[in-house]
Design an enzyme around this catalytic site. Structure first.
Site, PDB file in Angstrom:
ATOM      1  N   SER A 165      -8.136   6.144   8.468  1.00 51.05           N
ATOM      2  CA  SER A 165      -9.262   5.901   8.962  1.00 51.05           C
ATOM      3  C   SER A 165      -9.838   7.491   9.773  1.00 51.05           C
ATOM      4  O   SER A 165      -8.825   8.022   9.818  1.00 51.05           O
ATOM      5  CB  SER A 165      -9.346   5.169  10.169  1.00 51.05           C
ATOM      6  OG  SER A 165     -10.676   5.291  11.058  1.00 51.05           O
TER       7      SER A 165
ATOM      8  N   TYR B 219      -5.700   1.117  17.971  1.00 52.87           N
ATOM      9  CA  TYR B 219      -6.108   1.336  16.344  1.00 52.87           C
ATOM     10  C   TYR B 219      -6.038   2.839  16.200  1.00 52.87           C
ATOM     11  O   TYR B 219      -5.537   3.219  15.235  1.00 52.87           O
ATOM     12  CB  TYR B 219      -7.466   0.947  16.455  1.00 52.87           C
ATOM     13  CG  TYR B 219      -8.147   1.075  14.960  1.00 52.87           C
ATOM     14  CD1 TYR B 219      -7.855   0.108  14.063  1.00 52.87           C
ATOM     15  CD2 TYR B 219      -8.871   2.336  14.620  1.00 52.87           C
ATOM     16  CE1 TYR B 219      -8.596   0.152  12.776  1.00 52.87           C
ATOM     17  CE2 TYR B 219      -9.406   2.185  13.377  1.00 52.87           C
ATOM     18  CZ  TYR B 219      -9.049   1.396  12.570  1.00 52.87           C
ATOM     19  OH  TYR B 219      -9.825   1.261  11.163  1.00 52.87           O
TER      20      TYR B 219
HETATM   21  P1  NAD Z   1     -11.956  -6.279   7.012  1.00 56.01           P
HETATM   22  O1  NAD Z   1     -11.785  -6.845   8.362  1.00 56.01           O
HETATM   23  O2  NAD Z   1     -13.046  -6.743   6.195  1.00 56.01           O
HETATM   24  O3  NAD Z   1     -10.527  -6.435   5.927  1.00 56.01           O
HETATM   25  C1  NAD Z   1      -9.393  -6.272   6.662  1.00 56.01           C
HETATM   26  C2  NAD Z   1      -8.395  -7.275   5.600  1.00 56.01           C
HETATM   27  O4  NAD Z   1      -6.995  -7.095   6.008  1.00 56.01           O
HETATM   28  C3  NAD Z   1      -8.794  -8.750   5.738  1.00 56.01           C
HETATM   29  O5  NAD Z   1      -8.705  -9.386   4.160  1.00 56.01           O
HETATM   30  C4  NAD Z   1      -7.592  -9.352   6.591  1.00 56.01           C
HETATM   31  O6  NAD Z   1      -7.512 -10.571   6.479  1.00 56.01           O
HETATM   32  C5  NAD Z   1      -6.603  -8.492   6.097  1.00 56.01           C
HETATM   33  N1  NAD Z   1      -5.276  -8.573   6.909  1.00 56.01           N
HETATM   34  C6  NAD Z   1      -5.435  -8.647   8.485  1.00 56.01           C
HETATM   35  N2  NAD Z   1      -4.115  -8.662   8.904  1.00 56.01           N
HETATM   36  C7  NAD Z   1      -3.224  -8.905   7.670  1.00 56.01           C
HETATM   37  C8  NAD Z   1      -1.903  -9.231   7.700  1.00 56.01           C
HETATM   38  N3  NAD Z   1      -1.024  -9.365   8.528  1.00 56.01           N
HETATM   39  N4  NAD Z   1      -1.521  -9.412   6.472  1.00 56.01           N
HETATM   40  C9  NAD Z   1      -2.298  -9.260   5.331  1.00 56.01           C
HETATM   41  N5  NAD Z   1      -3.771  -8.841   5.425  1.00 56.01           N
HETATM   42  C10 NAD Z   1      -4.148  -8.844   6.557  1.00 56.01           C
HETATM   43  O7  NAD Z   1     -12.068  -4.727   7.111  1.00 56.01           O
HETATM   44  P2  NAD Z   1     -12.250  -3.540   6.367  1.00 56.01           P
HETATM   45  O8  NAD Z   1     -13.323  -2.837   7.136  1.00 56.01           O
HETATM   46  O9  NAD Z   1     -12.417  -3.701   4.849  1.00 56.01           O
HETATM   47  O10 NAD Z   1     -10.831  -3.018   6.594  1.00 56.01           O
HETATM   48  C11 NAD Z   1      -9.975  -2.532   5.573  1.00 56.01           C
HETATM   49  C12 NAD Z   1      -9.184  -1.175   5.995  1.00 56.01           C
HETATM   50  O11 NAD Z   1     -10.067  -0.160   6.276  1.00 56.01           O
HETATM   51  C13 NAD Z   1      -8.402  -1.474   7.408  1.00 56.01           C
HETATM   52  O12 NAD Z   1      -7.152  -0.912   7.386  1.00 56.01           O
HETATM   53  C14 NAD Z   1      -9.408  -0.498   8.254  1.00 56.01           C
HETATM   54  O13 NAD Z   1      -8.512  -0.201   9.626  1.00 56.01           O
HETATM   55  C15 NAD Z   1      -9.751   0.472   7.349  1.00 56.01           C
HETATM   56  N6  NAD Z   1     -10.960   1.219   7.888  1.00 56.01           N
HETATM   57  C16 NAD Z   1     -12.283   0.540   7.825  1.00 56.01           C
HETATM   58  C17 NAD Z   1     -13.343   1.195   8.124  1.00 56.01           C
HETATM   59  C18 NAD Z   1     -14.815   0.515   8.117  1.00 56.01           C
HETATM   60  O14 NAD Z   1     -15.701   1.260   8.448  1.00 56.01           O
HETATM   61  N7  NAD Z   1     -15.014  -0.570   7.682  1.00 56.01           N
HETATM   62  C19 NAD Z   1     -13.354   2.674   8.708  1.00 56.01           C
HETATM   63  C20 NAD Z   1     -12.134   3.265   8.705  1.00 56.01           C
HETATM   64  C21 NAD Z   1     -11.004   2.385   8.303  1.00 56.01           C
END
Ligand code: NAD
Length: 271
Positions: A156, A169
Site C-alpha cells: 500500500s 495497517y
Molecule cells: P477487499 O476487502 O475487497 O479484499 C480483501 C480480500 O482479502 C477479500 O477477498 C477478503 O475476503 C480477503 N481476506 C481477508 N482476510 C483473509 C484471510 N485471513 N485469508 C484469506 N483471505 C482473506 O479489499 P481490496 O481493496 O481489494 O484489498 C486487497 C489488497 O489491496 C489488501 O492487501 C489491501 O491492503 C490492499 N490495498 C488496497 C487499497 C485500496 O485502495 N483498495 C489500497 C492499498 C492497498
C-alpha cells in the site's frame, strides 16, 4: 482467452489470495487473461469465489476456488497441496489478502492490532514460504519462464505514508515492504523474483466510505495528483507485468500504482 497479452503467462499456474473481491478478483482475471491458470483463494463467501472462477471459465480460462485463511499455517499448506496436486506446480503467488481494523491509537485493542498483523504480514510470510519451497523444488522451467517463480506482495502507499487512525495497517504494510525486500535479496540467486505493488486509493469494498459519497470522493481526489480514483484493473495490469518475463530484471522493488499519491501533493502550491 482473448486479449493482447494472452500468451504472456501461458501454461503458468498462479495463486491469488483474497481473490473473491476487489483488487484480488481483478488480479485473478488479469492473470487468467494473460494465459495463467488461477487459484482463486477465499476465506469467506465461497459463492463469490465460484463466481470469479465461472467468469474466468466463461472467457475460456482455467481457474479453481480454494479455501484458506492465509494467517493459518495448516490452511496455507493445504491450499498449496491442493493446487500443486491439481496443476503439478505453482509459478506465481500474489499475496493480496488484507484487512483493516481501524481505531484511534489509544483505543486500539490488542485484537485489532493482532488481526491486522496476522492477515497482512504473517499471511504473506506463510504463503511466500510455501511458494518459495515449491519454486526451489521445481527450479526453472525455461519453457514457462526465465524465473523459478514470482511473488507479488500487495502492499500500500502506507508502506511509506504514515496513517493516523490506522497504525496497525500502516505498520503491517511497512513490514510487508521490508519482508518483500529481504526475501528478494535472499532468493534472487535461486531465480525467484519478489516484488511489491503499492496501490493508492482503489475503488473496492475495503475503502467504500472514502469514495462512495461525492463529498468523500472530492476530498480523496485532493490527495491524487492524477485526479482520478484508481480501479482494480490498474493493479491487475501492473501485476501481470510483474508476474511476466517482461519484468525479468526486476526484483525487490515496490511499484507504486497510485496516481501520484506519494508525490506529496500538498507541495504542489506550497513549500
Ligand atoms: P477487499 O476487502 O475487497 O479484499 C480483501 C480480500 O482479502 C477479500 O477477498 C477478503 O475476503 C480477503 N481476506 C481477508 N482476510 C483473509 C484471510 N485471513 N485469508 C484469506 N483471505 C482473506 O479489499 P481490496 O481493496 O481489494 O484489498 C486487497 C489488497 O489491496 C489488501 O492487501 C489491501 O491492503 C490492499 N490495498 C488496497 C487499497 C485500496 O485502495 N483498495 C489500497 C492499498 C492497498
Amino acid at each position: 482467452m482473448s486479449g493482447q497479452q494472452a500468451d504472456l503467462l501461458s501454461g503458468q499456474r498462479a495463486i491469488v489470495t483474497g481473490a473473491n473481491s476487489g483488487i484480488g478478483e481483478a488480479v485473478a482475471k488479469g492473470l487468467a487473461g494473460a494465459g495463467a491458470k488461477v487459484a482463486v483463494n477465499y476465506v469467506v463467501n465461497e459463492a463469490e469465489a465460484q463466481r470469479v472462477v465461472a467468469e474466468i471459465e466463461a472467457l475460456g480460462g482455467e481457474a479453481m476456488a480454494v479455501y484458506a485463511d492465509v494467517s493459518n499455517e495448516a490452511d496455507v499448506e493445504k491450499m498449496f497441496e491442493q493446487v500443486i496436486g491439481a496443476w503439478q506446480s505453482v509459478d506465481i503467488l500474489v499475496n493480496n489478502a488484507g484487512i483493516q481494523r481501524d481505531a484511534a491509537f489509544v483505543d486500539m485493542s490488542l485484537d485489532q492490532w493482532n488481526k491486522v498483523m496476522d492477515v497482512n504480514l504473517t499471511g504473506q510470510f506463510l504463503c511466500t514460504r510455501a511458494a518459495a519451497r515449491e519454486f526451489l523444488r521445481r527450479g526453472v522451467d525455461s519453457s514457462l519462464s526465465c524465473a523459478a517463480g514470482k511473488v507479488i506482495c500487495m502492499s500500500s502507499v502506507h508502506e511509506v505514508i504514515p496513517w493516523a487512525g490506522h497504525v496497525n495497517y500502516a505498520a503491517s504494510k511497512g513490514g510487508v515492504m521490508m519482508f518483500m525486500q529481504s526475501v528478494a535479496q535472499e532468493l534472487a540467486h535461486q531465480k525467484i523474483r519478489v516484488n511489491g505493488i503499492a496501490p493508492g486509493a482503489i475503488k473496492t469494498p475495503i475503502n467504500r466510505s472514502a469514495w462512495e459519497t461525492p463529498e468523500a470522493a472530492a476530498s480523496l481526489l485532493e490527495l491524487i495528483p492524477y485526479e482520478r480514483i484508481g480501479e482494480p484493473d490498474d493493479i491487475a495490469k501492473a501485476t501481470v507485468w510483474l508476474a511476466s518475463d517482461q519484468s525479468d530484471y526486476v526484483t525487490g522493488t515496490t511499484l507504486f500504482v497510485d496516481g501520484g499519491m506519494t508525490l506529496y501533493p500538498g507541495f504542489r502550491e506550497g513549500g
